[in-house]
Design an enzyme around this catalytic site. Structure first.
Site, PDB file in Angstrom:
ATOM      1  N   LYS A 118       0.901  -1.261  -0.338  1.00  0.00           N
ATOM      2  CA  LYS A 118       0.295  -0.009  -0.101  1.00  0.00           C
ATOM      3  C   LYS A 118       0.949   1.332  -0.201  1.00  0.00           C
ATOM      4  O   LYS A 118       1.774   1.632   0.725  1.00  0.00           O
ATOM      5  CB  LYS A 118      -0.950   0.282   1.274  1.00  0.00           C
ATOM      6  CG  LYS A 118      -1.652   1.462   1.590  1.00  0.00           C
ATOM      7  CD  LYS A 118      -2.669   1.352   2.762  1.00  0.00           C
ATOM      8  CE  LYS A 118      -2.698   3.154   3.098  1.00  0.00           C
ATOM      9  NZ  LYS A 118      -3.438   3.272   4.200  1.00  0.00           N
ATOM     10  N   GLY A 146      -7.831   8.727  10.483  1.00  0.00           N
ATOM     11  CA  GLY A 146      -8.188   9.013  11.247  1.00  0.00           C
ATOM     12  C   GLY A 146      -9.105  10.324  11.677  1.00  0.00           C
ATOM     13  O   GLY A 146      -9.492  10.318  12.631  1.00  0.00           O
ATOM     14  N   ASN A 201      -8.665   2.007   9.629  1.00  0.00           N
ATOM     15  CA  ASN A 201      -8.182   1.443  11.226  1.00  0.00           C
ATOM     16  C   ASN A 201      -9.088   1.983  12.386  1.00  0.00           C
ATOM     17  O   ASN A 201      -9.362   1.063  12.912  1.00  0.00           O
ATOM     18  CB  ASN A 201      -6.604   1.631  11.113  1.00  0.00           C
ATOM     19  CG  ASN A 201      -6.290   1.548  12.247  1.00  0.00           C
ATOM     20  OD1 ASN A 201      -5.074   1.458  11.416  1.00  0.00           O
ATOM     21  ND2 ASN A 201      -5.942   0.920  13.212  1.00  0.00           N
TER      22      ASN A 201
END
Lengths: 265, 66
Positions: free
Chosen positions: A106, A167, A215
C-alpha cells in the site's frame, strides 16, 4: 429461501478475497486486542507499517506478525509516514525483504503532518518506480478522479481515495467524486481513510466501491472487537445493497398499501 | 570500527558481517529486514556481507499501522 446470493470475490493483482474489508493494525491497546479485532473483522488483508527495530528491546516481546501471521492473512505493508517518493520506495523494498519477496504494497506519500493529505506528485513518481520494480501497488490518493485515472494508467492494481482525512472519522466528504472514480476505473476502488461509523462503511459500498480499508474506526471504538464485527456486517450489507440496486428516489409519496378496497371508498 | 545503526553511532569489531551484527543484537531468526547504505541486504547473504567503517545500517520490522 436463501439468505446469501452469489458475489464475485474482490480481485486485486491476481489475488482473490471473499472479504471486502481491509484493516490496519495501528492504535490498538495491545497485541491481543489487535489480533482479536482483526479476527472479528473477517478481513483477509491486513496493513502494517515498517519501522526501525528498537534495539536493546526485549527480543522476546510480542511481534505484530505473531498475531497477524502471514500464513493466515495477506499482509499489506504500507508506506505511512513517508513524505517523499524516495522514502516510500525504500520502505517498500524493505518490506519486500521482510516478507520474503511478497510484492503487494500500500503506497501512501503524505503532504504534511497536520492533514496527512496525500502528496499526489510524489505518489505518482513513487508508483511508477515501484511498478517498474515489480511491485503490485495499491495506492492511497486524494478523491481527485483525474489523479485516480493517472495512477491506474501507470499500472496501480487498486486505487484507494480518501473518504476524509486519515484518522478523522469524518466519513465520505465527497461521495460524488468517489462515484466518478468508480465509474471510470477498471481496477478495484477502495475507500481508504476517513470512515468513522458502520453506516459510512456501508455507504462506501453502496456507492459501488470494491472494498473499504479502515483502522481508527475499529481501533478507537469503545469496544474495538465488537466494532470490528459491526464493520464486517456493514461492508457486507453495503455490498449486498449495491448489488441489489436501490429503489429510485421520487418527488412525492407513494403508498405501499393498495388504494382499492378501502372501507371508506 | 564505527557504523551508523538505525541513526545512531555504534562501535563494532572490524570486518563484522551483517549476520554477526544481527546476532549481537539478539535478532537472529526474527522477522527483520536489513539495509546497508540504502541497499537491501537479502537474508540469504547476511553471512557473507561484511560491514565497513561508516556504513549506514538500518534494521526494520513490522509494527501496527493503518
Amino acid at each position: 429461501m436463501t439468505d446469501f446470493f452469489q458475489d464475485a470475490p474482490l480481485r486485486v493483482a491476481g489475488r482473490e478475497f471473499a472479504s471486502r474489508l481491509l484493516v490496519g493494525t495501528g492504535k490498538y491497546r495491545d497485541m491481543d486486542e489487535t489480533g482479536e479485532a482483526i479476527a472479528a473483522s473477517g478481513t483477509e488483508v491486513v496493513t502494517f507499517a515498517v519501522r526501525r527495530t528498537n534495539l536493546g528491546q526485549d527480543a522476546a516481546a510480542a511481534n505484530l506478525l505473531d498475531v497477524v501471521p502471514p500464513e493466515r492473512y495477506t499482509l499489506l505493508p504500507n508506506t505511512a509516514g513517508c513524505y517523499t517518493a524516495q522514502d516510500a520506495v525504500r520502505t517498500c523494498r524493505l518490506a519486500r525483504e521482510l516478507l520474503d519477496g511478497h510484492n503487494l504494497v500500500k503506497l501512501e506519500v503524505l503532504g504534511d503532518d497536520t492533514t496527512l493529505y496525500p502528496n499526489v506528485v510524489e505518489t505518482l513518481a513513487a508508483a511508477e518506480t515501484l511498478i517498474n520494480d515489480g511491485f503490485d501497488v495499491m495506492v492511497y490518493t486524494s478523491d481527485d478522479p483525474i489523479v485516480a485515472r493517472e495512477l491506474e494508467r501507470l499500472g496501480c492494481c487498486a486505487v484507494m481515495p480518501l473518504g476524509s482525512l486519515i484518522g478523522s472519522g469524518h466519513g465520505i466528504q465527497n461521495p460524488h467524486n468517489i462515484r466518478l472514480i468508480i465509474e471510470q476505473a477498471s481496477v478495484p476502488v477502495l475507500v481508504d481513510a476517513g470512515i468513522g461509523a458502520a453506516s459510512e462503511a456501508a455507504q462506501a459500498m453502496e456507492l459501488g466501491c470494491d472494498g473499504v480499508l479502515m483502522n481508527s474506526a475499529i481501533a478507537h471504538a469503545r469496544q474495538p472487537v465488537r466494532m470490528a464485527g459491526a464493520m464486517r456486517r456493514a461492508v457486507e450489507a453495503g455490498r449486498e445493497a449495491f448489488l441489489a440496486g436501490r429503489m429510485p428516489r421520487r418527488g412525492g409519496a407513494e403508498a405501499s398499501s393498495p388504494l382499492a378496497g378501502r372501507i371508506n371508498a | 570500527m564505527q557504523i551508523q545503526l538505525n541513526g545512531e553511532a555504534r562501535t563494532l569489531e572490524a570486518d563484522a558481517s551483517v549476520a554477526q551484527l544481527v546476532e549481537l543484537l539478539g535478532l537472529t531468526g526474527r522477522r527483520i529486514a536489513v539495509e546497508v547504505n540504502e541497499e537491501i541486504v537479502p537474508r540469504s547473504v547476511h553471512d557473507e556481507t561484511r560491514l565497513a567503517a561508516d556504513d549506514r545500517v538500518e534494521i526494520v520490522h513490522a509494527i501496527g499501522g493503518g
